[in-house]
Design a protein around this motif. Structure first.
Motif, PDB file in Angstrom:
ATOM      1  N   GLN A  59       0.702  -1.277  -0.276  1.00 28.67           N
ATOM      2  CA  GLN A  59       0.289   0.005  -0.195  1.00 28.67           C
ATOM      3  C   GLN A  59       0.750   1.409   0.219  1.00 28.67           C
ATOM      4  OE1 GLN A  59      -2.200  -0.987   3.988  1.00 28.67           O
ATOM      5  NE2 GLN A  59      -3.667  -1.557   2.153  1.00 28.67           N
ATOM      6  N   ALA A  60       1.719   1.441   0.663  1.00 25.32           N
ATOM      7  CA  ALA A  60       2.707   2.049   0.745  1.00 25.32           C
ATOM      8  C   ALA A  60       3.367   2.764  -0.691  1.00 25.32           C
ATOM      9  CB  ALA A  60       3.539   2.758   2.193  1.00 25.32           C
ATOM     10  N   GLU A  61       3.769   1.593  -1.086  1.00 28.94           N
ATOM     11  CA  GLU A  61       4.976   1.735  -2.931  1.00 28.94           C
ATOM     12  C   GLU A  61       3.323   1.857  -3.584  1.00 28.94           C
ATOM     13  OE1 GLU A  61       6.554  -2.463  -3.463  1.00 28.94           O
ATOM     14  OE2 GLU A  61       7.766  -1.940  -1.944  1.00 28.94           O
ATOM     15  N   HIS A  62       1.837   1.702  -3.677  1.00 27.40           N
ATOM     16  CA  HIS A  62       0.904   2.295  -4.295  1.00 27.40           C
ATOM     17  C   HIS A  62       1.623   4.012  -4.448  1.00 27.40           C
ATOM     18  CE1 HIS A  62      -2.044   2.000  -6.589  1.00 27.40           C
ATOM     19  NE2 HIS A  62      -3.458   3.159  -5.795  1.00 27.40           N
ATOM     20  N   VAL A  63       0.897   4.258  -3.051  1.00 28.53           N
ATOM     21  CA  VAL A  63       0.572   5.880  -2.742  1.00 28.53           C
ATOM     22  C   VAL A  63       1.887   6.653  -3.395  1.00 28.53           C
ATOM     23  CG1 VAL A  63       1.197   7.316  -0.802  1.00 28.53           C
ATOM     24  CG2 VAL A  63      -0.804   5.438  -0.854  1.00 28.53           C
ATOM     25  N   LEU A  64       3.574   5.813  -3.356  1.00 24.77           N
ATOM     26  CA  LEU A  64       4.478   6.439  -4.099  1.00 24.77           C
ATOM     27  C   LEU A  64       4.821   7.038  -5.240  1.00 24.77           C
ATOM     28  CD1 LEU A  64       8.166   4.791  -1.499  1.00 24.77           C
ATOM     29  CD2 LEU A  64       6.346   7.292  -1.958  1.00 24.77           C
ATOM     30  N   ASP A  65       3.578   5.561  -5.870  1.00 27.22           N
ATOM     31  CA  ASP A  65       3.896   5.221  -7.238  1.00 27.22           C
ATOM     32  C   ASP A  65       3.105   6.328  -7.607  1.00 27.22           C
ATOM     33  OD1 ASP A  65       5.760   3.186  -7.443  1.00 27.22           O
ATOM     34  OD2 ASP A  65       4.108   2.162  -7.502  1.00 27.22           O
ATOM     35  N   GLU A  66       2.069   6.721  -7.121  1.00 20.23           N
ATOM     36  CA  GLU A  66       1.120   8.068  -7.195  1.00 20.23           C
ATOM     37  C   GLU A  66       1.296   9.020  -7.185  1.00 20.23           C
ATOM     38  OE1 GLU A  66      -2.002   7.541  -4.723  1.00 20.23           O
ATOM     39  OE2 GLU A  66      -3.027   5.744  -6.400  1.00 20.23           O
ATOM     40  N   PHE A  67       2.139   9.747  -6.412  1.00 25.69           N
ATOM     41  CA  PHE A  67       3.248  10.679  -6.547  1.00 25.69           C
ATOM     42  C   PHE A  67       4.289  10.607  -7.130  1.00 25.69           C
ATOM     43  CE2 PHE A  67       0.570  11.105  -1.988  1.00 25.69           C
ATOM     44  CZ  PHE A  67       0.402  12.108  -2.328  1.00 25.69           C
ATOM     45  N   ILE A  68       4.978   9.192  -6.983  1.00 24.77           N
ATOM     46  CA  ILE A  68       5.921   9.651  -8.762  1.00 24.77           C
ATOM     47  C   ILE A  68       5.317  10.491  -9.711  1.00 24.77           C
ATOM     48  CG2 ILE A  68       7.548   8.538  -9.886  1.00 24.77           C
ATOM     49  CD1 ILE A  68       8.194   6.812  -7.650  1.00 24.77           C
ATOM     50  N   ALA A  69       4.081   9.578 -10.703  1.00 24.19           N
ATOM     51  CA  ALA A  69       3.604  10.016 -11.495  1.00 24.19           C
ATOM     52  C   ALA A  69       2.530  11.382 -11.200  1.00 24.19           C
ATOM     53  CB  ALA A  69       2.326   9.211 -11.531  1.00 24.19           C
ATOM     54  N   ARG A  70       2.534  12.412 -10.282  1.00 24.43           N
ATOM     55  CA  ARG A  70       1.702  13.338  -9.503  1.00 24.43           C
ATOM     56  C   ARG A  70       3.243  14.227 -10.157  1.00 24.43           C
ATOM     57  NH1 ARG A  70      -2.461  14.841  -6.605  1.00 24.43           N
ATOM     58  NH2 ARG A  70      -2.197  17.463  -6.187  1.00 24.43           N
ATOM     59  N   ALA A  71       5.249  14.373 -10.284  1.00 16.58           N
ATOM     60  CA  ALA A  71       5.838  14.872 -10.600  1.00 16.58           C
ATOM     61  C   ALA A  71       6.386  14.961 -11.746  1.00 16.58           C
ATOM     62  CB  ALA A  71       6.963  15.065  -9.770  1.00 16.58           C
ATOM     63  N   GLU A  72       6.074  13.662 -12.524  1.00 19.64           N
ATOM     64  CA  GLU A  72       6.173  13.564 -14.012  1.00 19.64           C
ATOM     65  C   GLU A  72       6.084  15.335 -14.523  1.00 19.64           C
ATOM     66  OE1 GLU A  72       5.128  10.493 -18.061  1.00 19.64           O
ATOM     67  OE2 GLU A  72       3.861  10.762 -16.298  1.00 19.64           O
ATOM     68  N   GLY A  73       7.512  14.775 -15.165  1.00 19.95           N
ATOM     69  CA  GLY A  73       7.216  16.331 -16.289  1.00 19.95           C
ATOM     70  C   GLY A  73       8.140  17.367 -15.530  1.00 19.95           C
ATOM     71  N   SER A  74       7.844  18.065 -13.994  1.00 21.82           N
ATOM     72  CA  SER A  74       8.698  18.724 -13.364  1.00 21.82           C
ATOM     73  C   SER A  74      10.072  19.609 -13.370  1.00 21.82           C
ATOM     74  CB  SER A  74       8.446  18.395 -11.495  1.00 21.82           C
ATOM     75  OG  SER A  74       8.756  17.081 -11.053  1.00 21.82           O
ATOM     76  N   GLY A  75      10.910  17.904 -13.743  1.00 26.78           N
ATOM     77  CA  GLY A  75      12.305  18.347 -13.857  1.00 26.78           C
ATOM     78  C   GLY A  75      13.021  18.050 -12.809  1.00 26.78           C
ATOM     79  N   VAL A  76      12.147  17.890 -11.666  1.00 25.59           N
ATOM     80  CA  VAL A  76      12.993  16.984 -10.644  1.00 25.59           C
ATOM     81  C   VAL A  76      12.831  15.410 -10.527  1.00 25.59           C
ATOM     82  CG1 VAL A  76      12.385  17.070  -7.717  1.00 25.59           C
ATOM     83  CG2 VAL A  76      11.396  19.110  -9.190  1.00 25.59           C
ATOM     84  N   GLN A  77      14.635  15.897  -9.743  1.00 24.95           N
ATOM     85  CA  GLN A  77      15.671  14.635  -9.216  1.00 24.95           C
ATOM     86  C   GLN A  77      14.676  14.328  -8.548  1.00 24.95           C
ATOM     87  OE1 GLN A  77      19.836  14.253 -10.087  1.00 24.95           O
ATOM     88  NE2 GLN A  77      19.351  12.125  -9.192  1.00 24.95           N
ATOM     89  N   LEU A  78      13.940  12.705  -8.446  1.00 23.48           N
ATOM     90  CA  LEU A  78      13.137  11.581  -7.287  1.00 23.48           C
ATOM     91  C   LEU A  78      13.501  10.636  -7.091  1.00 23.48           C
ATOM     92  CD1 LEU A  78       9.439  12.027  -8.854  1.00 23.48           C
ATOM     93  CD2 LEU A  78      10.812  13.771  -7.000  1.00 23.48           C
TER      94      LEU A  78
END
Length: 323
Positions: free
Chosen positions: A64-83
């Motif tokens: 569940q925690a990893e699923h939450v992380l995946d959602e936020f990584i997708a949210r930052a797509e195209g931001s140019g920030v190294q995650l």
């Protein structure tokens, strides 16, 4: 889940999928973009504490925690920030405090999924603000103050003439209760005021805002009980003394930044003033401890009250550790 270790100076944000953590994430992402920093996304989890855990149950919390992380990584797509991201087993506050060792900033939502009804400040955000080794930014979920339950507690006492009595300001301040387009820094003139104010100045510069240094002390707060006429007569001088110290801090800050800086002193309780300021200010900045702090008490009563009552993001700056 694979992840990379962030380097010193990166922004850490704690997420749990709640609306509060989404807003906190957006703040953290914006800051990382502005400063061209890496951002580390942290989700904490705990497995059920049973002696025997069925095979089909064990590992669900991590997934569940990893699923939450995946959602936020997708949210930052195209931001140019190294995650980088990590799902860590353990208490969320403890995980974030540990991450603060090598971070420049930790960002958390004011309340998460596990908040208690009626509790304005979640246990995770309170613990992070108290124990973080770097500045922490506590972000409320909504900016519409009318929808926030703590808004009703952020108002200053409606005493007659409050705005005119016991208030001393820098020249040019027309309305001492107007904090729009500003970063407000709560200043204790006896507890590292320059360091705290400079943190506020950086945020003001980043967001093209002015800086307002605020000191408050309820010098007249005891007048509801009989007091010596001598004390009553000395109150105006006491106000001017604190105001003079605040002005001196302002001069130091103005010499180190291009941000417009002004100061205001209020004969009122600091938490009342700063909570009210949060109604219109963009950010509020406080230190972890001020005058009267006890050794080992990592978050002073004023900082706690401001975090509970504020309806704007609050940056908490750790007080320097005494050797």
């Amino acid at each position: 889940m694979e992840h990379t270790q962030g380097r010193p100076g990166h922004v850490v944000v704690g997420v749990d999928g709640s609306e509060n953590s989404k807003r906190a994430f957006d703040f953290a992402l914006s800051i990382a973009q502005q400063h061209q920093q890496e951002m580390k996304i942290v989700a904490a989890f705990t497995e059920p504490g049973y002696e025997y855990i069925p095979a089909d149950v064990y590992g669900i919390a991590r997934k569940q925690a990893e699923h939450v992380l995946d959602e936020f990584i997708a949210r930052a797509e195209g931001s140019g920030v190294q995650l980088s991201s990590v799902a860590s087993e353990g208490d969320a506050a403890g995980v974030l405090v540990e991450a603060s060792d090598v971070a420049s900033l930790v960002v958390v939502g004011k309340r998460g999924r596990s908040r208690f009804a009626g509790r304005f400040l979640g246990s995770v955000s309170a613990s992070v603000a108290a124990h973080s080794r770097c500045p922490s930014l506590v972000v409320p979920a909504k900016r519409d103050v009318k929808e926030l339950p703590e808004a009703q507690y952020a108002k200053m006492p409606d005493s007659p003439g409050w705005a005119e009595t016991g208030v001393i300001t820098a020249e040019g301040v027309e309305d001492a209760t107007d904090f729009r387009d500003s970063v407000v820094v709560g200043i204790d003139v006896d507890a590292h005021p320059v360091e705290t104010a400079l943190h506020g100045a950086r945020y003001a510069q980043d967001h093209d805002l002015k800086l307002i240094l605020v000191a408050a002390e309820p010098l007249s707060g005891s007048l509801w009980i009989p007091v010596s006429p001598i004390y009553r007569a000395e109150i105006p001088d006491m106000r001017r003394e604190v105001a003079a110290q605040l002005e001196a801090v302002t001069v130091q800050i103005a010499s180190q930044t291009d941000v417009p800086v002004q100061w205001r002193f209020y004969d009122a309780h600091p938490s009342d003033v700063l909570a009210e300021a949060s109604q219109t200010a963009a950010f509020v900045v406080v230190g972890t401890r001020g005058r009267g702090g006890f050794t080992g008490l990592l978050l002073g009563s004023i900082s706690q009250a401001v975090l509970n009552r504020a309806v704007a993001p609050v940056l908490v700056v750790p007080s320097p550790v005494k050797n």
